[in-house]
Design an enzyme around this catalytic site. Structure first.
Site, PDB file in Angstrom:
ATOM      1  N   PRO A 184     -51.843 -38.025  40.161  1.00  0.00           N
ATOM      2  CA  PRO A 184     -50.835 -38.938  39.603  1.00  0.00           C
ATOM      3  C   PRO A 184     -50.987 -39.043  38.085  1.00  0.00           C
ATOM      4  O   PRO A 184     -52.084 -39.274  37.581  1.00  0.00           O
ATOM      5  CB  PRO A 184     -51.146 -40.274  40.291  1.00  0.00           C
ATOM      6  N   THR A 207     -48.984 -40.777  34.718  1.00  0.00           N
ATOM      7  CA  THR A 207     -47.937 -41.539  34.048  1.00  0.00           C
ATOM      8  C   THR A 207     -47.555 -40.826  32.758  1.00  0.00           C
ATOM      9  O   THR A 207     -48.424 -40.560  31.931  1.00  0.00           O
ATOM     10  CB  THR A 207     -48.462 -42.962  33.737  1.00  0.00           C
ATOM     11  N   GLN A 215     -46.770 -42.565  44.183  1.00  0.00           N
ATOM     12  CA  GLN A 215     -47.890 -43.503  44.048  1.00  0.00           C
ATOM     13  C   GLN A 215     -47.313 -44.874  43.698  1.00  0.00           C
ATOM     14  O   GLN A 215     -46.655 -45.020  42.658  1.00  0.00           O
ATOM     15  CB  GLN A 215     -48.854 -43.062  42.937  1.00  0.00           C
ATOM     16  N   TYR A 269     -56.262 -51.612  38.561  1.00  0.00           N
ATOM     17  CA  TYR A 269     -54.990 -52.336  38.728  1.00  0.00           C
ATOM     18  C   TYR A 269     -55.128 -53.339  39.873  1.00  0.00           C
ATOM     19  O   TYR A 269     -56.225 -53.525  40.403  1.00  0.00           O
ATOM     20  CB  TYR A 269     -53.842 -51.333  38.890  1.00  0.00           C
ATOM     21  N   THR A 318     -55.189 -33.274  33.902  1.00  0.00           N
ATOM     22  CA  THR A 318     -54.825 -32.556  32.684  1.00  0.00           C
ATOM     23  C   THR A 318     -54.505 -31.077  32.945  1.00  0.00           C
ATOM     24  O   THR A 318     -53.608 -30.521  32.326  1.00  0.00           O
ATOM     25  CB  THR A 318     -55.945 -32.685  31.638  1.00  0.00           C
TER      26      THR A 318
HETATM   27  C1  LIG Z   1     -51.696 -38.935  30.820  1.00  0.00           C
HETATM   28  C2  LIG Z   1     -52.393 -39.478  32.019  1.00  0.00           C
HETATM   29  C3  LIG Z   1     -51.725 -40.343  32.863  1.00  0.00           C
HETATM   30  C4  LIG Z   1     -52.348 -40.830  34.019  1.00  0.00           C
HETATM   31  N1  LIG Z   1     -51.643 -41.633  34.868  1.00  0.00           N
HETATM   32  C5  LIG Z   1     -52.200 -42.008  36.056  1.00  0.00           C
HETATM   33  C6  LIG Z   1     -51.428 -42.700  37.032  1.00  0.00           C
HETATM   34  O1  LIG Z   1     -50.243 -42.980  36.860  1.00  0.00           O
HETATM   35  N2  LIG Z   1     -52.039 -43.040  38.187  1.00  0.00           N
HETATM   36  C7  LIG Z   1     -53.350 -42.720  38.454  1.00  0.00           C
HETATM   37  O2  LIG Z   1     -53.862 -43.049  39.524  1.00  0.00           O
HETATM   38  N3  LIG Z   1     -54.089 -42.056  37.540  1.00  0.00           N
HETATM   39  C8  LIG Z   1     -53.539 -41.668  36.385  1.00  0.00           C
HETATM   40  N4  LIG Z   1     -54.270 -40.916  35.497  1.00  0.00           N
HETATM   41  C9  LIG Z   1     -55.604 -40.417  35.891  1.00  0.00           C
HETATM   42  C10 LIG Z   1     -55.468 -39.009  36.486  1.00  0.00           C
HETATM   43  O3  LIG Z   1     -54.789 -39.017  37.727  1.00  0.00           O
HETATM   44  C11 LIG Z   1     -56.846 -38.363  36.718  1.00  0.00           C
HETATM   45  O4  LIG Z   1     -57.610 -39.245  37.478  1.00  0.00           O
HETATM   46  C12 LIG Z   1     -57.547 -38.044  35.404  1.00  0.00           C
HETATM   47  O5  LIG Z   1     -56.721 -37.281  34.549  1.00  0.00           O
HETATM   48  C13 LIG Z   1     -58.837 -37.266  35.667  1.00  0.00           C
HETATM   49  O6  LIG Z   1     -58.547 -36.033  36.309  1.00  0.00           O
HETATM   50  P1  LIG Z   1     -58.665 -34.646  35.504  1.00  0.00           P
HETATM   51  O7  LIG Z   1     -60.081 -34.569  35.021  1.00  0.00           O
HETATM   52  O8  LIG Z   1     -58.326 -33.600  36.505  1.00  0.00           O
HETATM   53  O9  LIG Z   1     -57.692 -34.715  34.371  1.00  0.00           O
HETATM   54  C14 LIG Z   1     -53.686 -40.465  34.304  1.00  0.00           C
HETATM   55  C15 LIG Z   1     -54.373 -39.609  33.439  1.00  0.00           C
HETATM   56  C16 LIG Z   1     -53.743 -39.109  32.321  1.00  0.00           C
HETATM   57  C17 LIG Z   1     -54.480 -38.150  31.418  1.00  0.00           C
END
Ligand SMILES: Cc1cc2nc3c(=O)[nH]c(=O)nc-3n(C[C@H](O)[C@H](O)[C@H](O)COP(=O)(O)O)c2cc1C
Length: 377
Positions: A28, A30, A103, A181, A330
Site C-alpha cells: 500500500p 499513499t 486498504q 493509525y 519503493t
Molecule cells: C510514499 C509512501 C507511501 C506509503 N503509504 C502507505 C499507505 O498508504 N499504507 C501503508 O500501510 N503503508 C504505506 N507506506 C509504507 C509501505 O507500504 C511500506 O511498508 C514501506 O515502503 C516499506 O516497504 P519497502 O521497503 O518495500 O519500500 C508508504 C510508504 C511510502 C514510501
C-alpha cells in the site's frame, strides 16, 4: 542482468479466495494524486493497472470518513462518487488481469485539524503524538477520547466502506491496523490507556480491530479479507511494552477466521530508543528479536512480509516457509512490471525520487515505465 535464480518468487499461490500468479505484491502506497474530494481518477486507474503483473495490488490507505483522512489527496471510500472513481481503477486493472484490493483506514490521532475541516482528531485516549506532522509541519494536538458510541459508529463506517468497496468490484479488502493509525492506537499500550472494554488487557485492546474485521468478513467473506500489522514500528510515535504477547493473541484470533492473508511490516533496525518521560522504551529488536520468524509461530495462514525485504531475502523467507509472498513499496514505485523483469532477467530500477512520492501528477507516478516500453523509445 539478474544472475540469481528468483523463480520461487514467480510461483503461483492461493490466498483464500484469491489466486495469485506470483509472490510479489504491490505494498500500500499513499501517493495523493486526487484533489481534496478524494475521488480516484483516470491517472490513478493508469498507475494501478500498470502494476497488474504483480500477484496482488494493495491500494493506498483509503479513508472511511472525512474525520479519518490525514492525507488530503488520497483516494477515499465513504461516498458514492468515490466508489465510482475506484470502480474505474478496478475495471482497468481487471482488464489487465490484475488482482486489486483496497486498504481501508482511519488516521485517529495522526492528523492535524487543518486536514479534517478544523475538527479535533480522535483517539482511544487523549495522548498526543510528540512532534510535528511531516506533511503540514503543524504540531500534533491532544486528541479527543472516543466514547463507546463513537467507537461503534467507526466500526459501522468501516462496514459501509467495505460495502462500497465491494460495489466498486475490489477483489479483497485490507484493514490497515499498522503504522500508528487508529486501529494500531487501540492495540498498543502507550496510546491506549482506556479503562473500559476497549482498553487495559490485550483482549480489550484488540476488541476494536476484531469488531472491524468481523464486519469486513460479513461483507467480503473471510477469504477476501486481509490485515496489515506493524506491532514494533515506531512511526507516529508508537510503542507497546510487549508486542510479542500482543501478536500472540491477535494472530491466534485472526487465524481462527481464516483470512486471505496477514501482511507484517517489520520495525526499522536503525530505530533509536527515544522514550517519553513516563514510559521507558526498549529497542524494537529487544522486544521481538527475529520479527518475521517470531511472529510466524503464532500464525498458520498466509503471510506477506514487508519492509526493506530484498529479493534475496524474499527468496529465503518464502523457501523457509516463513512467509508466502512479499510486498514491495519503493521497488513497486520504480518497477511497475517487476515480475516481468524478474522473469526475463531485465534490469531492475532501484531508484525512486522521493520528491514525487506525494502529490503532483504523472511525474514520478505513471512515468516509471515497464522495461520493454522504456527500452523501445
Ligand atoms: C510514499 C509512501 C507511501 C506509503 N503509504 C502507505 C499507505 O498508504 N499504507 C501503508 O500501510 N503503508 C504505506 N507506506 C509504507 C509501505 O507500504 C511500506 O511498508 C514501506 O515502503 C516499506 O516497504 P519497502 O521497503 O518495500 O519500500 C508508504 C510508504 C511510502 C514510501
Amino acid at each position: 542482468m539478474n544472475k540469481e535464480d528468483f523463480s520461487i518468487l514467480l510461483q503461483p499461490v492461493d490466498f483464500g479466495k484469491l489466486q495469485l500468479k506470483n509472490r510479489l505484491i504491490v505494498a500500500p502506497l499513499t501517493r495523493m494524486r486526487t484533489d481534496i474530494s478524494g475521488i480516484p481518477n483516470d491517472l490513478m486507474a493508469k498507475y494501478y493497472s500498470m502494476r497488474s503483473s504483480y500477484g496482488l495490488i494493495i491500494t493506498e490507505s483509503s479513508s472511511v470518513s472525512p474525520l479519518s483522512n490525514c492525507f488530503p489527496g488520497a483516494g477515499n471510500i465513504y461516498n458514492q462518487e468515490q466508489m465510482e472513481g475506484w470502480k474505474k481503477v478496478v475495471q482497468q486493472t481487471h482488464e489487465q488481469e490484475g488482482l486489486i484490493g483496497i486498504q481501508v483506514f482511519h488516521c485517529g490521532r495522526s492528523c492535524v485539524s487543518s486536514q479534517i475541516n478544523g475538527e479535533t482528531p480522535v483517539a482511544p485516549s487523549p495522548i498526543a503524538i510528540r512532534g510535528k506532522d511531516l506533511i503540514s509541519n503543524e504540531e500534533y494536538k491532544i486528541p479527543k477520547e472516543l466514547s463507546i458510541n463513537e467507537i461503534k459508529e467507526i466500526v459501522q463506517q468501516f462496514r459501509k466502506s467495505a460495502e462500497l468497496s465491494k460495489q466498486a468490484g475490489f477483489d479483497f479488502i485490507q484493514l490497515h491496523a499498522a503504522n500508528g493509525y487508529l486501529v494500531d492506537q487501540f492495540l498498543r499500550d502507550e496510546s491506549n490507556k482506556r479503562t473500559d472494554e476497549y482498553g487495559g488487557s490485550i483482549e480489550n485492546r484488540c476488541r476494536f480491530l476484531l469488531e472491524i474485521i468481523d464486519q469486513l468478513i460479513d461483507v467480503f467473506t473471510a477469504g477476501r479479507v486481509a490485515i496489515r500489522l506493524s506491532p514494533n514500528d515506531r512511526f507516529n510515535d508508537m510503542y507497546d511494552s510487549n508486542p510479542l504477547e500482543l501478536m500472540r493473541y491477535v494472530l491466534s484470533e485472526l487465524d481462527k477466521r481464516e483470512l486471505a492473508f496477514v501482511e507484517l511490516k517489520r520495525d526499522n533496525p536503525y530505530e533509536t530508543t527515544v522514550s517519553n518521560n513516563d514510559s521507558p522504551r526498549k529497542h524494537p529488536r529487544e522486544l521481538i528479536p527475529d520479527f518475521f520468524r517470531d511472529l510466524r509461530k503464532f500464525y498458520q495462514g498466509n503471510i506477506i512480509c514487508n519492509d526493506g525485504v530484498t529479493l534475496q531475502e524474499a527468496k529465503e523467507l518464502i523457501s523457509q516457509n516463513i512467509c508466502h509472498a512479499v510486498s514491495l513499496g519503493t521497488l513497486s514505485i520504480s518497477n511497475p512490471d517487476l515480475p516481468i523483469r524478474i522473469q526475463n532477467n531485465y534490469e531492475i530500477n532501484y531508484h525512486t525520487d522521493m520528491n514525487t512520492w506525494f502529490y503532483g501528477g504523472a511525474k514520478g507516478y505513471t512515468d516509471y515505465l515497464p522495461y520493454k516500453e522504456n527500452n523501445q523509445k
